[in-house]
Write a protein that holds these residues in place. Structure first.
Motif, PDB file in Angstrom:
ATOM      1  N   GLU A 115     111.018  49.242  -8.388  1.00  0.00           N
ATOM      2  CA  GLU A 115     110.371  48.973  -9.665  1.00  0.00           C
ATOM      3  C   GLU A 115     111.276  48.634 -10.656  1.00  0.00           C
ATOM      4  O   GLU A 115     111.154  48.558 -11.800  1.00  0.00           O
ATOM      5  CB  GLU A 115     109.454  49.897 -10.117  1.00  0.00           C
TER       6      GLU A 115
ATOM      7  N   GLY B 270     118.175  52.270  -9.890  1.00  0.00           N
ATOM      8  CA  GLY B 270     119.373  51.802  -9.797  1.00  0.00           C
ATOM      9  C   GLY B 270     120.077  51.749  -8.364  1.00  0.00           C
ATOM     10  O   GLY B 270     121.124  51.711  -8.321  1.00  0.00           O
TER      11      GLY B 270
ATOM     12  N   CYS C 220     119.170  49.951  -5.622  1.00  0.00           N
ATOM     13  CA  CYS C 220     119.192  48.616  -5.128  1.00  0.00           C
ATOM     14  C   CYS C 220     120.428  47.770  -5.698  1.00  0.00           C
ATOM     15  O   CYS C 220     120.696  48.109  -6.719  1.00  0.00           O
ATOM     16  CB  CYS C 220     117.996  47.844  -5.008  1.00  0.00           C
TER      17      CYS C 220
ATOM     18  N   THR D 145     116.590  43.357 -11.306  1.00  0.00           N
ATOM     19  CA  THR D 145     117.152  43.994 -10.103  1.00  0.00           C
ATOM     20  C   THR D 145     117.108  43.256  -8.762  1.00  0.00           C
ATOM     21  O   THR D 145     115.963  42.364  -8.983  1.00  0.00           O
ATOM     22  CB  THR D 145     116.842  45.587 -10.142  1.00  0.00           C
TER      23      THR D 145
ATOM     24  N   ILE E 217     120.854  51.845 -15.661  1.00  0.00           N
ATOM     25  CA  ILE E 217     120.238  52.553 -14.607  1.00  0.00           C
ATOM     26  C   ILE E 217     120.955  52.907 -13.379  1.00  0.00           C
ATOM     27  O   ILE E 217     121.158  53.437 -12.241  1.00  0.00           O
ATOM     28  CB  ILE E 217     118.986  51.706 -13.668  1.00  0.00           C
TER      29      ILE E 217
HETATM   30  S1  FES Z   1     115.168  50.190  -5.942  1.00  0.00           S
HETATM   31 FE1  FES Z   1     115.131  51.203  -7.768  1.00  0.00          FE
HETATM   32  S2  FES Z   1     115.907  49.858  -9.247  1.00  0.00           S
HETATM   33 FE2  FES Z   1     115.765  48.552  -7.484  1.00  0.00          FE
END
Ligand code: FES
Ligand code: SF4
Length: 248
Positions: A60, A64, A66, A82, A160
């Motif tokens: 979402e 942070g 991915c 992201t 993040i």
């Molecule tokens: S999986 Fe959490 S920011 Fe992309």
């Protein structure tokens, strides 16, 4: 759409990696980038092959976890987004996509597209916190905070900790990340007590982890999914100089 994926495969940190090409047909434009990789992995598992390792958690845009370099750009072609929030409608049928992990000495590859970002955790442990006495929570308005300071602290707090800034920097500098963490706390009255110690300790921890120096190219700001501004680096540099004078 049909895609050709060139993906970095690496068994572990000790084994050299290489690109492996996969053809993926029938990719829906509504899929997220990570869902597209999920589909590839289902196919690989069905064929008895090792699935591609990649990190994600919230999907979402808030945790942070991915982070992939897609066609040479950290988090891919869409600004302020992201990897998990990037959707396949931003690509075209027949596209060739090169997918790599973050490349930085301080982020060693664990497997395939997963890197070890514990260096960021160690930087935070060096001072990215506010010490408070235990007891009842104080009355919410007992410490007035000027609105401009609230806004700037919130902008910094949006970081993040994904590490895209490091991956995009030719020096693998973590200055944007560290500057966000320093400013987020140093701007608030609650963070002022440890202000000098915080900035000195965080910068030292960053250097100890082997991140490079900032040469103000702005590539970090360009890829940051939370639009953390380079201004925070200038702010941190000012805080750092003042702290050095006061500490000595
Ligand atoms: S999986 Fe959490 S920011 Fe992309
Ligand atoms: S400054 Fe931006 S790119 Fe760097 S870790 Fe924070 S959110 Fe990610």
């Amino acid at each position: 759409m049909n895609l050709t994926l060139r993906i970095w495969r690496q068994k572990n940190a000790q084994t050299p990696g290489q690109f492996v090409e996969y053809n993926l047909p029938d990719v829906s434009a509504d899929m997220s980038f990570l869902e597209m990789l999920d589909v590839l992995n289902q196919d690989l598992i069905k064929r008895g092959e090792d699935p591609v390792a990649f990190d994600s958690d919230c999907r979402e845009g808030i945790c942070g976890m991915c982070g992939l370099v897609i066609n040479g750009t950290a988090h891919g072609p869409l600004a302020a987004t992201t990897t998990c929030q990037l959707h396949m409608r931003h690509f075209r049928d027949g596209d060739h996509l090169t997918i790599e992990p973050w490349r930085a000495k301080s982020f060693p590859v664990i497997k395939d597209l997963v890197v070890d970002r514990n260096s960021f955790d160690r930087i935070i442990a060096a001072g990215g916190f506010v010490s408070v006495s235990t007891g009842e929570a104080p009355e919410a308005n007992s410490i007035p905070v000027p609105k401009p300071d609230q806004d700037r602290a919130m902008d910094a707090a949006a970081c993040i900790g994904c590490g895209a800034c490091v991956a995009a920097c030719k020096n693998a500098s973590a200055m944007l990340f560290v500057a966000a963490k320093v400013s987020h706390l140093n701007l608030l009255p609650q963070g002022k007590v440890e202000k000098d110690r915080r900035v000195v300790n965080l910068v030292k921890a960053m250097d100890d982890e082997g991140f490079g120096n900032c040469t103000v190219m702005g590539s970090c700001e360009a890829v940051c999914p939370k639009e953390i501004s380079l201004d925070f680096i200038s702010r941190m540099n000012r805080d750092y100089l003042k702290a050095l004078l006061r500490v000595k």
